[in-house]
Design an enzyme around this catalytic site. Structure first.
Site, PDB file in Angstrom:
ATOM      1  N   HIS A 182      25.505  23.873  49.645  1.00  0.00           N
ATOM      2  CA  HIS A 182      26.880  24.614  49.995  1.00  0.00           C
ATOM      3  C   HIS A 182      24.699  25.407  50.572  1.00  0.00           C
ATOM      4  O   HIS A 182      24.811  26.045  51.789  1.00  0.00           O
ATOM      5  CB  HIS A 182      26.942  25.649  49.094  1.00  0.00           C
ATOM      6  N   GLU A 229      44.389  41.234  37.544  1.00  0.00           N
ATOM      7  CA  GLU A 229      44.919  40.242  38.086  1.00  0.00           C
ATOM      8  C   GLU A 229      46.513  40.970  38.540  1.00  0.00           C
ATOM      9  O   GLU A 229      46.751  40.522  39.458  1.00  0.00           O
ATOM     10  CB  GLU A 229      45.177  39.293  37.565  1.00  0.00           C
ATOM     11  N   HIS A 265      29.325  39.143  48.328  1.00  0.00           N
ATOM     12  CA  HIS A 265      29.042  38.395  49.206  1.00  0.00           C
ATOM     13  C   HIS A 265      29.968  37.420  50.029  1.00  0.00           C
ATOM     14  O   HIS A 265      30.490  37.275  51.030  1.00  0.00           O
ATOM     15  CB  HIS A 265      27.997  37.527  48.394  1.00  0.00           C
ATOM     16  N   HIS A 296      42.978  28.792  47.971  1.00  0.00           N
ATOM     17  CA  HIS A 296      43.345  30.426  48.635  1.00  0.00           C
ATOM     18  C   HIS A 296      43.140  31.420  49.009  1.00  0.00           C
ATOM     19  O   HIS A 296      42.903  32.387  49.196  1.00  0.00           O
ATOM     20  CB  HIS A 296      44.299  31.170  46.752  1.00  0.00           C
ATOM     21  N   HIS A 347      46.050  42.905  41.548  1.00  0.00           N
ATOM     22  CA  HIS A 347      45.778  42.056  42.721  1.00  0.00           C
ATOM     23  C   HIS A 347      47.218  41.262  43.044  1.00  0.00           C
ATOM     24  O   HIS A 347      47.685  41.636  44.640  1.00  0.00           O
ATOM     25  CB  HIS A 347      44.682  40.838  42.612  1.00  0.00           C
TER      26      HIS A 347
END
Length: 380
Positions: A296, A76, A353, A187, A79
């Site tokens: 989806h 985290e 993906h 985000h 990032h």
């Protein structure tokens, strides 16, 4: 021999770096490390993360509900560091785009200062003042972009700085609002928007071949393809944020043994549920998650049909390299989506993906730029 840093090289490097940040961010989210640093922008009060035993003990004492986990916390915080570096790159590109127009450069410098002071005030708990400065930091680059007397790629480069600032705010809210799905999805979209803007700038600055009349007529179809893909990515973000990727188990193309299982679309698409709920692991029941997964999948069918038709038409009109790239990435993305279900969401496949979704978006932007007017002058 020194390598000159041109606007094209800066834009291209920033776009590639943005893509890497997106992929790493997906890795962080999918490895359930999104709340591994319970504070922001520090991690358990550290600029990096606790490393010594006494630091870890103090961290656990300060955040008893969120025990420190080294294998998650570093992901985290790294990032966040990468995102901060990206913000610096975008700021530099915006300055290059605005130079030497003093008012616009001053607006960008004021925006950067406002954002920095806003973060400092946030750390001190002065949230109202921080929010005002953050709003100013967001508005200044957008205003500068709207009034910049240059061609559209330069204006987009300036606007991208405002998007990055808002993206930082979304990153903060992702933590402070405990993975609220609408924020997590925003985000993701903000990161892809940043990447898309930077890619568009780089592609426009590199453009050399003017489109013919038949190719220019592809613009509306490509714009629709981009819009549909963006909506599908948003659906994917909503699926991930609500932990609905495995709502059908490993069943495909059916869901839980049925072509139309029990679903609750109303509950599945409630965008705002108030503040204070911890969404880690998800809060929806099986029917609501199944509804999100079905939506989806249906969205994927629509996007596949239109984007494939766009690629075929682009091929017929002479844009064979662009069309091939779109087609290959489209089929790869569909295959990864199916593998996610059949293999029960393995981390490498799920991360890929996300990455291929960004590349597919890039391929459509490249196709759109290819059919737009070119020839942006360096001193335009």
């Amino acid at each position: 021999m020194r390598l000159a840093v041109t606007p094209l090289r800066l834009a291209a490097f920033a776009a590639v770096f943005a893509f890497l940040v997106i992929v790493f961010g997906a890795f962080v989210r999918l490895s359930n490390a999104g709340l591994s640093c319970p504070d922001w922008p520090t991690c358990y009060g550290k600029a990096t993360w606790p490393g010594h035993e006494q630091d870890i003990a103090r961290a656990n004492e300060a955040f008893p509900d969120r025990p420190f986990e080294t294998h998650k916390a570093w992901r985290e915080q790294v990032h966040r560091m990468l995102a901060g570096t990206l913000g610096t790159l975008v700021f530099a590109l915006a300055l290059v785009a605005a130079w030497p127009r003093r008012a616009h450069v001053a607006a960008l410098l004021a925006a950067a200062l406002s954002a920095a002071v806003g973060i400092a005030l946030y750390i001190k708990g002065l949230y109202a003042a921080s929010a005002l400065l953050s709003a100013l930091a967001l508005a200044l680059p957008l205003g500068a972009a709207a009034t910049l007397p240059r061609a559209w790629p330069w204006r987009i480069a300036v606007a991208a700085f405002g998007v990055v600032i808002f993206q930082a705010m979304l990153g903060m809210w992702t933590v402070t609002l405990l993975l609220k799905p609408i924020v997590v999805m925003g985000h993701l979209l903000g990161g892809l928007l940043t990447f898309s803007l930077l890619a568009a700038v780089a592609l426009a600055l590199a453009a050399r071949v003017a489109p013919d009349h038949a190719q220019r007529r592809l613009r509306p179809m490509i714009v629709v393809a981009l819009a549909l893909l963006s909506l599908q990515i948003a659906l994917g973000g909503w699926t991930s944020a609500n932990y609905a990727a495995l709502a059908c188990g490993a069943d495909f193309p059916t869901c839980a043994g049925s072509w139309w299982p029990q679903v609750d679309f109303r509950e599945g698409f409630v965008l705002w549920r108030g503040i204070g709920v911890n969404y880690e692991g998800g809060v929806l029941d099986a029917a609501a998650r199944a509804a999100i997964q079905i939506a989806h999948r249906l969205g994927a069918l629509v996007v596949f049909g239109h984007v494939l038709a766009t690629a075929v038409l682009a091929w017929r009109r002479g844009l064979r390299a662009n069309a091939t790239l779109v087609g290959v990435l489209l089929c790869t993305q569909v295959a990864l989506g199916i593998l996610n279900v059949k293999l029960l969401l393995p981390l490498p496949v799920a991360t890929a993906h996300n990455g291929v979704a960004a590349l597919l978006l890039f391929s459509l932007i490249a196709l759109l730029v290819r059919v737009l007017p070119h020839g942006v002058a360096p001193k335009d």
